[in-house]
Design an enzyme around this catalytic site. Structure first.
Site, PDB file in Angstrom:
ATOM      1  N   ARG A 281       1.802  30.189 -20.482  1.00  0.00           N
ATOM      2  CA  ARG A 281       0.676  29.261 -20.399  1.00  0.00           C
ATOM      3  C   ARG A 281       1.221  27.858 -20.152  1.00  0.00           C
ATOM      4  NH1 ARG A 281      -1.922  32.983 -19.549  1.00  0.00           N
ATOM      5  NH2 ARG A 281      -3.746  33.822 -20.633  1.00  0.00           N
ATOM      6  N   GLU A 310      -4.627  23.690 -13.092  1.00  0.00           N
ATOM      7  CA  GLU A 310      -4.458  24.602 -11.946  1.00  0.00           C
ATOM      8  C   GLU A 310      -5.719  24.599 -11.094  1.00  0.00           C
ATOM      9  OE1 GLU A 310      -3.389  28.443 -13.454  1.00  0.00           O
ATOM     10  OE2 GLU A 310      -1.482  27.763 -14.288  1.00  0.00           O
ATOM     11  N   HIS A 329       0.490  30.813 -10.179  1.00  0.00           N
ATOM     12  CA  HIS A 329      -0.005  31.749 -11.202  1.00  0.00           C
ATOM     13  C   HIS A 329      -0.031  33.180 -10.659  1.00  0.00           C
ATOM     14  CE1 HIS A 329      -2.459  31.598 -15.144  1.00  0.00           C
ATOM     15  NE2 HIS A 329      -1.839  32.764 -15.040  1.00  0.00           N
TER      16      HIS A 329
END
Length: 591
Positions: A281, A310, A329
């Site tokens: 994370r 993001e 990601h």
């Protein structure tokens, strides 16, 4: 004269454009009369298909889709606006999303009570309003296990790519340059890799890193020593992990306790030239502090799959840093993982619609209002006792045996919710798991914890449901020896006083403090001036004391001083407290 009738037929379209689940018939019948006939209208609802309707708002693997279609009518509606989602949701029994769809309070309110389950195809549930889901009786489930291997493989890929400058060398070559000497890397063989978190993904990274010849250590307060030894991993303290590692790989959840855990202070303790990997994370790293550590050479390189924001800003100093490689990601982005996530979330949603209890539920089911009302104050007490007692466990000790004692004048008391909140307090501060009535025992069993309960029946009026709660942890060492009871267990006790949770004993020492904010526990020699000495140190650090209590065995003997503080004292202040000659031990606890 024969009667005549006129009919108009209207179909309400099904969400998945298959034969309609509900047909609405508007019928006007006319009968002979001397006067012009007045039409009589009525509505008939014909349920032609009893299958539930599942709305899928983002792409899902075929294995999951196939399972959903066997059980339900499936509507695939992608790229909907919030307004379109709210408009459609009242016709749906279940909703499946990934990270791109925001399931807000408005969505639950618009469902009119029909929405029974929300499935998050993945781990994180930041995009789902859990409080609103619970208020509207909607279960939320996720898919936490299917992407484990993909995330671990991506972590290893970033580790190697960073060590050998693969991304930079590729960009240089495509720019028409040939710079072999510039991109000399480092070997992984014999290097120390510190895993910050030793859950499913961390364990799989460890296995792969061992295969590359790396020495692997890990920090995780809940990791099993037996499982670590089986893989060949040494469990160490946080400080030892970050100070001795050549490479550090993040595998911890983002919780209030781990938010920006890797900050200026943490980076200052690392070996110069350390390399950082994060596939967990983004929020666990203070990104501004990381840029400073990169600029001064403490951190040689960083490889990141996750960021606090993001997508990131295009002018981000971290993104543009020459010693940082990034991926958008992609941890779970393999064909196999996507199929696995799809199947896992489809199974959870179908099971929930069938009325089965879901082990991956992340919110609490609705409980009777009268139970919540009566136990509300004790619910808060139970969670805080769990949070407090687990912080008294020494690093390296694994919590396996927990006993909860309830003292009450009632012979019958439903303590399931209290048990759940104690498990929540024990596990959530250092975990990404959301504990509730559905999954609490599952989570405890998964972590190897055995929770036992006992009742002490007191004399008196049954008006008050509980007098006190005790939490005992056996077979562990404590970072605060005074918390050990005469039976060799860590023991804390609390009660509700003046409408607030209070701590009433630690180990064999009686105290009386409100369980609010943060606490400093000190064992000291009982002598004059101790309160003033500690208070002066905290005042110099601009730390406000909200309350203070001293419990002692006998005058002039040992005593435990409990101090409530609004802010967290600095390391320097805590060090000064520990250096007071009469202070034998102390511990700082976050509640």
């Amino acid at each position: 004269m024969a009667s005549k009738s006129s009919w108009s037929l209207t179909f309400t379209p099904s969400l998945n454009k298959q034969p309609p689940a509900i047909a609405s018939f508007s019928c006007s019948l006319s009968f002979p009369s001397r006067r012009p006939a007045r039409g009589n209208s009525f509505l008939v609802m014909a349920f032609l298909d009893a299958k539930p309707t599942v709305l899928v708002t983002e792409k899902l693997g075929e294995a999951g889709i196939e399972l959903l279609r066997k059980f339900s009518n499936v509507d695939f509606s992608y790229d909907m606006s919030p307004e379109e989602l709210c408009s459609k949701i009242s016709l749906c029994d279940a909703l499946i999303v990934r990270s791109g769809t925001k399931v807000t309070r408005e969505v639950f309110e618009s469902s009119g009570g029909r929405l029974k389950v929300v499935g998050r195809a993945g781990v994180g549930i930041d995009n789902v309003d859990l409080s609103a889901a619970t208020e509207h009786g909607c279960l939320v489930v996720n898919a936490p296990t299917a992407n484990t291997i993909a995330a671990a493989e991506h972590g290893i890929a970033l580790l190697i790519a960073m060590a050998r400058n693969i991304a930079q060398a590729d960009a240089s070559l495509k720019a028409g340059k040939w710079q072999r000497s510039k991109y000399i890397g480092v070997s992984l063989l014999g290097k120390t890799l510190a895993l910050m978190g030793f859950g499913k993904v961390g364990s799989e990274v460890a296995r792969r890193a061992k295969g590359l010849g790396m020495h692997v250590i890990a920090h995780d307060p809940y990791a099993s020593l037996d499982r670590a030894r089986a893989i060949g991993v040494e469990l160490v303290s946080f400080e030892e992990a970050i100070s001795s590692a050549d490479f550090i790989s993040m595998h911890m959840p983002l919780t209030p306790a781990t938010s920006k855990m890797f900050n200026d202070d943490a980076f200052s303790k690392m070996t110069k030239g350390v390399r950082i990997v994060n596939v967990a994370r983004g929020g666990v790293i203070d990104e501004e502090a990381l840029v400073r550590a990169l600029d001064c050479g403490i951190v040689a390189q960083a490889a990141l799959d996750v960021l606090t924001e993001e997508p990131p800003q295009t002018d981000s100093k971290l993104v543009l840093h020459e010693n940082v490689i990034l991926t958008p990601h992609l941890g779970a982005s393999t064909t196999e993982a996507q199929e696995g996530v799809a199947l896992e979330i489809a199974q959870a949603v179908v099971g929930a619609l069938k009325g089965e209890l879901a082990a991956t539920a992340v919110n609490a089911p609705m409980v009777p209002a009268e139970v919540v009302s009566e136990l509300a104050l004790f619910i808060a007490l139970a969670e805080k006792l769990g949070r407090l007692v687990v912080q008294l466990v020494a690093s390296g000790s694994v919590v396996k045996s927990v006993k909860v004692t309830y003292a009450s004048t009632r012979t019958h008391l439903d303590t399931r919710l209290l048990r759940t909140m104690i498990i929540k307090g024990l596990t959530e501060p250092t975990s990404s798991v959301f504990v509730n009535l559905v999954n609490s025992d599952f989570i405890a069993k998964q972590r190897g914890m055995r929770i036992t309960e006992q009742r002490i029946v007191l004399d008196g009026s049954p008006e008050n449901p509980l007098e006190f709660i005790q939490v005992h942890i056996a077979n562990v060492e404590s970072k605060f020896a005074s918390a050990i009871s005469e039976f060799g267990e860590i023991k804390v006790e609390g009660k509700v006083k003046d409408g607030k949770p209070h701590l009433t004993s630690v180990g064999s020492f009686g105290v009386d403090v409100s369980l609010e904010g943060n606490l400093v526990l000190c064992r000291q020699v009982d002598q004059p001036g101790m309160i003033g000495k500690v208070g002066t140190i905290l005042a110099e650090d601009n730390v406000n004391i909200s309350f203070m209590s001293v419990g002692r065995i006998a005058p002039g003997k040992q005593a435990v001083m409990t101090i409530g503080v609004d802010e967290a004292p600095s390391r320097e202040s805590l060090k000064k407290i520990g250096e007071i000659p009469a202070i034998e031990e102390f511990v700082f606890l976050k509640l």
